[in-house]
Design an enzyme around this catalytic site. Structure first.
Site, short mmCIF file in Angstrom:
data_model
loop_
_atom_site.label_atom_id
_atom_site.label_comp_id
_atom_site.label_asym_id
_atom_site.label_seq_id
_atom_site.Cartn_x
_atom_site.Cartn_y
_atom_site.Cartn_z
N ASP A 35 0.84 -1.21 0.00
CA ASP A 35 0.00 0.00 0.00
C ASP A 35 0.87 1.26 0.00
OD1 ASP A 35 -2.28 1.50 0.05
OD2 ASP A 35 -2.72 1.17 2.17
N GLY A 36 0.33 2.32 -0.55
CA GLY A 36 0.99 3.63 -0.47
C GLY A 36 1.65 4.09 -1.76
N HIS A 52 2.93 3.30 -8.94
CA HIS A 52 2.71 1.87 -9.22
C HIS A 52 3.92 1.27 -9.92
CE1 HIS A 52 -1.28 2.19 -7.69
NE2 HIS A 52 -1.78 2.87 -8.71
N TRP A 84 -11.51 -2.24 -9.01
CA TRP A 84 -12.21 -1.88 -10.25
C TRP A 84 -12.89 -0.52 -10.13
CZ3 TRP A 84 -11.06 -4.64 -14.38
CH2 TRP A 84 -10.70 -5.98 -14.23
N LEU A 146 11.24 -20.57 -4.14
CA LEU A 146 10.21 -19.70 -3.56
C LEU A 146 8.89 -19.83 -4.34
CD1 LEU A 146 9.73 -17.15 -1.62
CD2 LEU A 146 10.21 -15.78 -3.65
N ARG A 209 -5.29 -2.26 8.56
CA ARG A 209 -6.46 -3.13 8.35
C ARG A 209 -6.12 -4.15 7.27
NH1 ARG A 209 -7.60 1.92 6.74
NH2 ARG A 209 -7.42 2.20 4.49
C1 FPP Z 1 -1.85 0.29 -3.28
O1 FPP Z 1 -1.42 1.60 -3.42
C2 FPP Z 1 -1.37 -0.53 -4.36
C3 FPP Z 1 -2.13 -1.08 -5.32
C4 FPP Z 1 -3.60 -0.90 -5.40
C5 FPP Z 1 -1.56 -1.88 -6.39
C6 FPP Z 1 -0.30 -2.61 -6.06
C7 FPP Z 1 0.40 -2.87 -7.32
C8 FPP Z 1 1.73 -2.88 -7.51
C9 FPP Z 1 2.71 -2.73 -6.45
C10 FPP Z 1 2.28 -3.04 -8.87
C11 FPP Z 1 1.66 -4.09 -9.70
C12 FPP Z 1 1.91 -5.47 -9.27
C13 FPP Z 1 2.22 -6.48 -10.12
C14 FPP Z 1 2.23 -7.89 -9.65
C15 FPP Z 1 2.57 -6.21 -11.49
P1 FPP Z 1 -2.49 2.74 -3.56
O2 FPP Z 1 -2.61 3.06 -5.01
O3 FPP Z 1 -3.75 2.35 -2.89
O4 FPP Z 1 -1.78 3.90 -2.80
P2 FPP Z 1 -2.47 5.06 -1.96
O5 FPP Z 1 -3.29 4.39 -0.89
O6 FPP Z 1 -1.30 5.80 -1.41
O7 FPP Z 1 -3.29 5.86 -2.91
#
Ligand code: FPP
Length: 261
Positions: A35-36, A52, A84, A146, A209
């Protein structure tokens, strides 16, 4: 229902926690809520997509470090059933990152002995993504290093509902009796049927959470919340989370070994 027809988890150790783990030990299964990414980007005046993209680099670092540290299974939450609802452009970006991750990294992961597993709902995904997920699992299925579990289009409540539906179908077809539905039998219908439960769940970015992640499997997981945003996560952050895990006392509902209380 005969033994041969039972889902895999029901035949083996089922939903039991990792009972062979002696402390302090490296957790056998680490699951991560990455997250983040958005906050990391916003803090730098960058588009969320850049967060991302940097998140994928953090993922590569973490997979490598986890393997080297002796972790056996790592599960990462890469796209939730609820994601989504994000703007279409961001959904498209996350789909594109998964495509590129598999196309660019699969050969290297395979060479390193990584076994890739995907959990989540396949129905509704674009056809080429569905094919890539199958290709990643097929190519690496006999690897013994792994295990990388990618939770994609994953939601724990949806997973449990799918398992319940399959159990109900087995009952309707006379392959299973209602009174035979146990934790082990139902656990065997989950996407994670052949995987151990996570010993440690890490969530980055300071949020505390589970957000519909591995709700069944986390019954006895240790939860570690770290303030680092995911794109900054690295080996040192993983080691620090594992050290915190090693200081916890896991009782699985029993008594403490030290005091008997
Ligand atoms: C949360 O950050 C992260 C996600 C919703 C996507 C996680 C995806 C990746 C790390 C890259 C893609 C993974 C693969 C396997 C190719 P957020 O967007 O919710 O961040 P925020 O809460 O700070 O807005």
């Amino acid at each position: 229902m005969s033994e041969a027809e039972l889902p895999q988890n029901a035949k083996s150790s089922g939903a039991k926690p990792s009972d062979t783990l002696s402390m302090p030990a490296v957790p056998r299964h680490v699951a991560i809520i990455m997250d983040g990414n958005g906050r990391w980007a916003a803090a730098r005046g960058l588009p969320r997509a850049e967060g991302h993209r940097r998140g994928v680099e953090a993922l590569r670092r973490t997979i490598r470090a986890a393997g080297e540290m002796g972790v056996k299974v790592i599960t990462v939450f890469s796209f939730s059933s609820e994601n989504w609802s994000r703007p279409a452009a961001e959904v498209g970006e996350l789909m594109g990152l998964l495509r590129r991750f598999i196309r660019n990294d699969l050969a290297e992961l395979h060479k390193s002995g990584v076994r890739v597993r995907i959990i989540g709902e396949r129905a509704g995904l674009e056809a080429d993504i569905g094919r890539l997920l199958i290709e990643a699992e097929e190519l690496t299925k006999d690897n013994t290093g792994l295990t990388l579990v990618v939770a994609f289009n994953y939601g724990a409540r949806q997973e449990i509902a799918r398992a319940a539906r399959q159990a109900a179908e087995a009952v309707a077809q006379g392959r299973l009796k209602p009174e035979d539905i146990t934790v082990e039998i139902l656990g065997g219908f989950l996407d994670t049927a052949d995987l151990p439960d996570p010993d440690l769940i890490i969530r980055t970015s300071g949020e505390q959470r589970l957000s519909n992640f591995l709700l069944w499997q986390s019954a006895y997981s240790e939860l570690v919340f770290v303030p680092t945003n995911w794109p900054d996560f690295d080996r040192a952050a993983l080691e620090s989370a594992i050290r915190e895990y090693q200081q916890r006392e896991r009782r699985f509902g029993g008594l403490t070994a030290k005091t008997g209380s």
